[in-house]
Design an enzyme around this catalytic site. Sequence first.
Site, PDB file in Angstrom:
ATOM      1  N   ASN A  31       8.219  -5.160  -0.701  1.00 23.41           N
ATOM      2  CA  ASN A  31       8.025  -4.083   0.274  1.00 23.41           C
ATOM      3  C   ASN A  31       6.535  -4.077   0.637  1.00 23.41           C
ATOM      4  O   ASN A  31       5.714  -3.606  -0.142  1.00 23.41           O
ATOM      5  CB  ASN A  31       8.437  -2.727  -0.299  1.00 23.41           C
ATOM      6  CG  ASN A  31       8.345  -1.625   0.761  1.00 23.41           C
ATOM      7  OD1 ASN A  31       7.700  -1.804   1.797  1.00 23.41           O
ATOM      8  ND2 ASN A  31       8.977  -0.504   0.494  1.00 23.41           N
ATOM      9  N   TYR A  65      11.127   9.180   1.629  1.00 24.21           N
ATOM     10  CA  TYR A  65      11.192   8.086   0.652  1.00 24.21           C
ATOM     11  C   TYR A  65      11.969   8.415  -0.627  1.00 24.21           C
ATOM     12  O   TYR A  65      12.083   7.562  -1.511  1.00 24.21           O
ATOM     13  CB  TYR A  65       9.763   7.636   0.298  1.00 24.21           C
ATOM     14  CG  TYR A  65       8.990   7.131   1.492  1.00 24.21           C
ATOM     15  CD1 TYR A  65       9.372   5.968   2.151  1.00 24.21           C
ATOM     16  CD2 TYR A  65       7.886   7.831   1.989  1.00 24.21           C
ATOM     17  CE1 TYR A  65       8.674   5.509   3.264  1.00 24.21           C
ATOM     18  CE2 TYR A  65       7.180   7.380   3.103  1.00 24.21           C
ATOM     19  CZ  TYR A  65       7.578   6.221   3.731  1.00 24.21           C
ATOM     20  OH  TYR A  65       6.899   5.759   4.829  1.00 24.21           O
ATOM     21  N   ALA A 123       2.892  -0.625   5.100  1.00 28.97           N
ATOM     22  CA  ALA A 123       2.452  -0.661   6.505  1.00 28.97           C
ATOM     23  C   ALA A 123       1.911  -2.035   6.931  1.00 28.97           C
ATOM     24  O   ALA A 123       1.831  -2.312   8.132  1.00 28.97           O
ATOM     25  CB  ALA A 123       1.400   0.424   6.739  1.00 28.97           C
ATOM     26  N   ARG A 158       5.316  12.041  -3.264  1.00 29.18           N
ATOM     27  CA  ARG A 158       5.015  12.667  -1.971  1.00 29.18           C
ATOM     28  C   ARG A 158       6.110  12.270  -0.981  1.00 29.18           C
ATOM     29  O   ARG A 158       6.811  11.289  -1.179  1.00 29.18           O
ATOM     30  CB  ARG A 158       3.651  12.185  -1.433  1.00 29.18           C
ATOM     31  CG  ARG A 158       2.462  12.515  -2.325  1.00 29.18           C
ATOM     32  CD  ARG A 158       2.086  13.989  -2.291  1.00 29.18           C
ATOM     33  NE  ARG A 158       1.720  14.398  -0.943  1.00 29.18           N
ATOM     34  CZ  ARG A 158       0.489  14.325  -0.428  1.00 29.18           C
ATOM     35  NH1 ARG A 158      -0.493  13.872  -1.169  1.00 29.18           N
ATOM     36  NH2 ARG A 158       0.240  14.715   0.798  1.00 29.18           N
ATOM     37  N   ARG A 191      12.241   5.242  13.191  1.00 28.56           N
ATOM     38  CA  ARG A 191      10.960   5.940  13.066  1.00 28.56           C
ATOM     39  C   ARG A 191      10.051   5.627  14.277  1.00 28.56           C
ATOM     40  O   ARG A 191      10.537   5.226  15.322  1.00 28.56           O
ATOM     41  CB  ARG A 191      10.323   5.564  11.720  1.00 28.56           C
ATOM     42  CG  ARG A 191      11.220   5.977  10.535  1.00 28.56           C
ATOM     43  CD  ARG A 191      10.577   5.715   9.204  1.00 28.56           C
ATOM     44  NE  ARG A 191       9.387   6.545   9.021  1.00 28.56           N
ATOM     45  CZ  ARG A 191       8.494   6.371   8.038  1.00 28.56           C
ATOM     46  NH1 ARG A 191       8.670   5.391   7.167  1.00 28.56           N
ATOM     47  NH2 ARG A 191       7.452   7.159   7.933  1.00 28.56           N
ATOM     48  N   HIS A 225      12.572  -2.359   3.034  1.00 30.75           N
ATOM     49  CA  HIS A 225      12.022  -1.072   3.472  1.00 30.75           C
ATOM     50  C   HIS A 225      12.950   0.045   3.036  1.00 30.75           C
ATOM     51  O   HIS A 225      14.156  -0.008   3.296  1.00 30.75           O
ATOM     52  CB  HIS A 225      11.826  -1.039   4.986  1.00 30.75           C
ATOM     53  CG  HIS A 225      10.838  -2.061   5.420  1.00 30.75           C
ATOM     54  ND1 HIS A 225       9.504  -1.949   5.128  1.00 30.75           N
ATOM     55  CD2 HIS A 225      10.999  -3.252   6.034  1.00 30.75           C
ATOM     56  CE1 HIS A 225       8.878  -3.022   5.568  1.00 30.75           C
ATOM     57  NE2 HIS A 225       9.766  -3.834   6.118  1.00 30.75           N
ATOM     58  N   GLU A 229      12.318  -9.052   2.379  1.00 28.78           N
ATOM     59  CA  GLU A 229      11.531  -7.884   2.787  1.00 28.78           C
ATOM     60  C   GLU A 229      12.399  -6.633   2.621  1.00 28.78           C
ATOM     61  O   GLU A 229      13.539  -6.608   3.077  1.00 28.78           O
ATOM     62  CB  GLU A 229      11.137  -8.085   4.258  1.00 28.78           C
ATOM     63  CG  GLU A 229      10.332  -6.969   4.867  1.00 28.78           C
ATOM     64  CD  GLU A 229      10.079  -7.215   6.366  1.00 28.78           C
ATOM     65  OE1 GLU A 229      10.060  -8.382   6.822  1.00 28.78           O
ATOM     66  OE2 GLU A 229       9.917  -6.214   7.080  1.00 28.78           O
ATOM     67  N   PRO A 246       0.783  -1.228   0.000  1.00 33.03           N
ATOM     68  CA  PRO A 246       0.000   0.000   0.000  1.00 33.03           C
ATOM     69  C   PRO A 246       0.822   1.289   0.000  1.00 33.03           C
ATOM     70  O   PRO A 246       1.820   1.401   0.712  1.00 33.03           O
ATOM     71  CB  PRO A 246      -0.839  -0.101   1.283  1.00 33.03           C
ATOM     72  CG  PRO A 246      -0.242  -1.197   2.068  1.00 33.03           C
ATOM     73  CD  PRO A 246       0.445  -2.112   1.113  1.00 33.03           C
ATOM     74  N   ASN A 247       0.351   2.203  -0.801  1.00 30.47           N
ATOM     75  CA  ASN A 247       0.867   3.572  -0.913  1.00 30.47           C
ATOM     76  C   ASN A 247       2.183   3.700  -1.668  1.00 30.47           C
ATOM     77  O   ASN A 247       2.630   4.805  -1.946  1.00 30.47           O
ATOM     78  CB  ASN A 247       0.989   4.241   0.478  1.00 30.47           C
ATOM     79  CG  ASN A 247      -0.360   4.424   1.129  1.00 30.47           C
ATOM     80  OD1 ASN A 247      -1.269   4.990   0.514  1.00 30.47           O
ATOM     81  ND2 ASN A 247      -0.522   3.912   2.329  1.00 30.47           N
TER      82      ASN A 247
HETATM   83  O1  CA2 Z   1      10.178   2.294   4.429  1.00 31.03           O
HETATM   84  C1  CA2 Z   1       9.382   1.595   3.782  1.00 31.03           C
HETATM   85  O2  CA2 Z   1       9.633   1.155   2.679  1.00 31.03           O
HETATM   86  C2  CA2 Z   1       7.985   1.315   4.364  1.00 31.03           C
HETATM   87  O3  CA2 Z   1       7.639  -0.022   4.020  1.00 31.03           O
HETATM   88  C3  CA2 Z   1       7.049   2.299   3.686  1.00 31.03           C
HETATM   89  C4  CA2 Z   1       5.615   2.252   4.242  1.00 31.03           C
HETATM   90  C5  CA2 Z   1       5.634   2.370   5.753  1.00 31.03           C
HETATM   91  O4  CA2 Z   1       4.312   2.231   6.257  1.00 31.03           O
HETATM   92  C6  CA2 Z   1       6.536   1.332   6.391  1.00 31.03           C
HETATM   93  O5  CA2 Z   1       6.528   1.523   7.791  1.00 31.03           O
HETATM   94  C7  CA2 Z   1       7.947   1.452   5.878  1.00 31.03           C
HETATM   95  C8  CA2 Z   1       4.790   3.407   3.691  1.00 31.03           C
HETATM   96  C9  CA2 Z   1       4.800   3.526   2.224  1.00 31.03           C
HETATM   97  C10 CA2 Z   1       4.270   4.880   1.889  1.00 31.03           C
HETATM   98  O6  CA2 Z   1       4.894   5.251   0.702  1.00 31.03           O
HETATM   99  C11 CA2 Z   1       4.759   6.524   0.283  1.00 31.03           C
HETATM  100  C12 CA2 Z   1       5.704   6.967  -0.570  1.00 31.03           C
HETATM  101  C13 CA2 Z   1       5.647   8.258  -1.021  1.00 31.03           C
HETATM  102  C14 CA2 Z   1       4.603   9.075  -0.631  1.00 31.03           C
HETATM  103  C15 CA2 Z   1       3.643   8.618   0.233  1.00 31.03           C
HETATM  104  C16 CA2 Z   1       3.711   7.323   0.698  1.00 31.03           C
END
Ligand code: CA2
Length: 146
Positions: free
Chosen positions: A74, A23, A77, A18, A107, A100, A98, A10-11
């Site tokens: 990846n 990221y 969340a 964003r 964090r 990240h 996995e 997700p996301n």
């Molecule tokens: O650090 C990572 O890759 C995470 O898997 C990213 C997840 C987060 O919930 C994990 O704790 C760590 C969130 C992905 C959100 O990705 C976005 C990227 C750009 C803009 C908005 C969201």
Amino acid sequence: MKRLLLLNGPNLNRLGKREPSIYGTTTLEDVHAEIKQLTAAYGWELDTFQSNHEGELIDCLQDAEGTYQGIVFNPGAYTHTSIAIRDAISGIDVPVIEVHISNIHQREAFRHHSMLASVCYGQVVGLGTTGYRLATLAFLEENKKG
Ligand code: CA2
């Protein structure tokens, strides 16, 4: 021909668009293109899939059996919450690494624990989108002889 699956949860479709301070500015399309090039250099095929839906990710993991030699994943969340994804990973005999992008240990406390890490073959954390490359290389290099 050997096949790798690059799976994002997700996301991650918003990557590069964003929150660049967390990221980075590389988009998911950039990552896909980069990993495609890397796998091709080793003579592997790459498939990519991203979903914001837990059940779709589980379907994809189940369907991976018999097709892929490895999965770079990846889980977003869902990493911190999903027993269902954990069960799907432990129920297939395809190794999963996995990934990240951010360092989840630096964090919020709720990101420190992964429900999935102990059923994964390995984990790459906090190295930005380079982490996808490193996880991919682990499969490509490990499978060189076989
Ligand atoms: O650090 C990572 O890759 C995470 O898997 C990213 C997840 C987060 O919930 C994990 O704790 C760590 C969130 C992905 C959100 O990705 C976005 C990227 C750009 C803009 C908005 C969201």
